[in-house]
Scaffold this motif. Structure first.
Motif, mmCIF file in Angstrom:
data_model
loop_
_atom_site.group_PDB
_atom_site.id
_atom_site.type_symbol
_atom_site.label_atom_id
_atom_site.label_comp_id
_atom_site.label_asym_id
_atom_site.label_seq_id
_atom_site.Cartn_x
_atom_site.Cartn_y
_atom_site.Cartn_z
ATOM 1 N N UNK A 35 16.603 -8.928 3.719
ATOM 2 C CA UNK A 35 17.184 -7.741 3.097
ATOM 3 C C UNK A 35 16.411 -7.356 1.835
ATOM 4 N N UNK A 36 16.073 -6.076 1.743
ATOM 5 C CA UNK A 36 15.381 -5.554 0.578
ATOM 6 C C UNK A 36 16.105 -4.314 0.086
ATOM 7 N N UNK A 37 16.253 -4.202 -1.229
ATOM 8 C CA UNK A 37 16.924 -3.039 -1.807
ATOM 9 C C UNK A 37 15.936 -1.954 -2.231
ATOM 10 N N UNK A 38 14.696 -2.330 -2.499
ATOM 11 C CA UNK A 38 13.719 -1.392 -3.065
ATOM 12 C C UNK A 38 13.496 -0.111 -2.287
ATOM 13 N N UNK A 39 13.199 -0.200 -0.986
ATOM 14 C CA UNK A 39 12.924 1.043 -0.249
ATOM 15 C C UNK A 39 14.103 2.021 -0.246
ATOM 16 N N UNK A 40 15.304 1.535 0.023
ATOM 17 C CA UNK A 40 16.458 2.439 0.044
ATOM 18 C C UNK A 40 16.785 2.961 -1.347
ATOM 19 N N UNK A 41 16.609 2.122 -2.379
ATOM 20 C CA UNK A 41 16.842 2.593 -3.739
ATOM 21 C C UNK A 41 15.869 3.727 -4.072
ATOM 22 N N UNK A 42 14.589 3.522 -3.755
ATOM 23 C CA UNK A 42 13.577 4.544 -4.052
ATOM 24 C C UNK A 42 13.870 5.841 -3.306
ATOM 25 N N UNK A 43 14.242 5.735 -2.036
ATOM 26 C CA UNK A 43 14.568 6.926 -1.253
ATOM 27 C C UNK A 43 15.826 7.608 -1.789
ATOM 28 N N UNK A 44 16.852 6.831 -2.123
ATOM 29 C CA UNK A 44 18.079 7.405 -2.658
ATOM 30 C C UNK A 44 17.836 8.153 -3.961
ATOM 31 N N UNK A 45 17.018 7.558 -4.820
ATOM 32 C CA UNK A 45 16.694 8.180 -6.109
ATOM 33 C C UNK A 45 15.960 9.508 -5.891
ATOM 34 N N UNK A 46 15.000 9.517 -4.965
ATOM 35 C CA UNK A 46 14.245 10.744 -4.709
ATOM 36 C C UNK A 46 15.124 11.827 -4.101
ATOM 37 N N UNK A 47 15.933 11.456 -3.114
ATOM 38 C CA UNK A 47 16.816 12.456 -2.503
ATOM 39 C C UNK A 47 17.800 13.016 -3.525
ATOM 40 N N UNK A 48 18.278 12.178 -4.453
ATOM 41 C CA UNK A 48 19.168 12.668 -5.513
ATOM 42 C C UNK A 48 18.422 13.676 -6.381
ATOM 43 N N UNK A 49 17.173 13.369 -6.734
ATOM 44 C CA UNK A 49 16.378 14.290 -7.557
ATOM 45 C C UNK A 49 16.098 15.601 -6.827
ATOM 46 N N UNK A 50 15.986 15.525 -5.501
ATOM 47 C CA UNK A 50 15.743 16.724 -4.697
ATOM 48 C C UNK A 50 17.029 17.515 -4.428
ATOM 49 N N UNK A 51 18.178 16.946 -4.831
ATOM 50 C CA UNK A 51 19.446 17.614 -4.606
ATOM 51 C C UNK A 51 19.949 17.477 -3.179
ATOM 52 N N UNK A 88 0.841 -1.207 0.000
ATOM 53 C CA UNK A 88 0.000 0.000 0.000
ATOM 54 C C UNK A 88 0.875 1.257 0.000
ATOM 55 N N UNK A 89 1.938 1.229 0.806
ATOM 56 C CA UNK A 89 2.839 2.381 0.871
ATOM 57 C C UNK A 89 3.626 2.536 -0.423
ATOM 58 N N UNK A 90 4.018 1.406 -1.043
ATOM 59 C CA UNK A 90 4.728 1.472 -2.314
ATOM 60 C C UNK A 90 3.847 2.114 -3.379
ATOM 61 N N UNK A 91 2.588 1.689 -3.452
ATOM 62 C CA UNK A 91 1.668 2.220 -4.466
ATOM 63 C C UNK A 91 1.466 3.728 -4.281
ATOM 64 N N UNK A 92 1.335 4.167 -3.035
ATOM 65 C CA UNK A 92 1.159 5.597 -2.773
ATOM 66 C C UNK A 92 2.435 6.367 -3.133
ATOM 67 N N UNK A 93 3.593 5.816 -2.761
ATOM 68 C CA UNK A 93 4.857 6.472 -3.091
ATOM 69 C C UNK A 93 5.048 6.598 -4.590
ATOM 70 N N UNK A 140 7.963 10.534 1.987
ATOM 71 C CA UNK A 140 7.224 10.101 3.185
ATOM 72 C C UNK A 140 6.629 8.711 3.015
ATOM 73 N N UNK A 141 6.046 8.464 1.857
ATOM 74 C CA UNK A 141 5.432 7.152 1.604
ATOM 75 C C UNK A 141 6.505 6.061 1.534
ATOM 76 N N UNK A 142 7.631 6.358 0.894
ATOM 77 C CA UNK A 142 8.701 5.365 0.785
ATOM 78 C C UNK A 142 9.382 5.116 2.139
ATOM 79 N N UNK A 143 9.409 6.131 3.009
ATOM 80 C CA UNK A 143 9.942 5.900 4.359
ATOM 81 C C UNK A 143 9.036 4.923 5.110
ATOM 82 N N UNK A 144 7.717 5.087 4.941
ATOM 83 C CA UNK A 144 6.769 4.139 5.546
ATOM 84 C C UNK A 144 6.916 2.760 4.900
#
Length: 182
Positions: free
Chosen positions: A83-99, A47-52, A66-70
């Motif tokens: 171990x899952x790579x998806x959440x950290x990958x998604x957060x890393x990608x967004x933070x990179x886009x945000x500078x 549910x959180x992935x879909x919202x993110x 916020x959704x990806x942190x959840x």
């Protein structure tokens, strides 16, 4: 007299505006459905992935974070010890886009901490390859040529697009040669 005799197409008033309202209404309804899903199932990573993803696709990057942190929290809670790579990958990608490079690097390094040593195995998960690409870009943007080059080479080793990788390597090498030494 009347020239042409053609039949004029009759459009409803403000057809574009009506279409825009319809699309906006559908967008808001979809958002409401996704938010409700997280309220009804707050422990469900899907549910959180879909919202993110919805927020990310709509360029609402802060809300996507916020959704990806959840997503990360619920994934860790639901699957302890896995171990899952998806959440950290998604957060890393967004933070990179945000500078916000420090946050991006932190999340992307967490992804790479899980990378298997065997290249064939590592190349099966695109998050490893794409994390190297993003880190290469972040280091490039911060004039850190050596780590930028190292990550782009790792991106290529894991099967990254050759044209893209080679172009980035050329940019890095050019920038390194032409950068002013402080």
């Amino acid at each position: 007299g009347h020239v042409g005799g053609g039949v004029r197409e009759i459009k409803p008033p403000n057809a574009e505006l009506l279409l825009e309202r319809e699309q906006t209404s559908a967008y808001l309804e979809r958002e409401e459905e996704l938010v409700e899903a997280t309220e009804e199932r707050p422990d469900d990573p899907a549910a959180w992935f879909a919202l993110g993803r919805f927020y990310e696709d709509g360029q609402r990057l802060r809300e996507a974070v916020g959704a990806y942190q959840k997503l990360k929290e619920t994934t860790l809670a639901k699957y302890p010890g896995k171990d899952f790579t998806g959440p950290d990958y998604s957060l890393g990608k967004l933070y990179a886009r945000l500078g916000e490079y420090a946050a991006a690097v932190g999340h992307l390094r967490q992804v790479l901490a899980l990378q298997p040593e065997e290249l064939m195995e590592a190349s099966l998960n695109r998050h490893f390859r794409e994390s190297h690409l993003l880190l290469g870009a972040v280091y490039y943007d911060n004039a850190q040529w050596d780590p930028a080059e190292e990550h782009i080479l790792a991106y290529l080793d894991l099967g990254g697009e050759e044209v893209r990788g080679e172009r980035l390597l050329m940019d890095i090498r050019y920038a390194r040669q032409n950068s002013v030494r402080r």
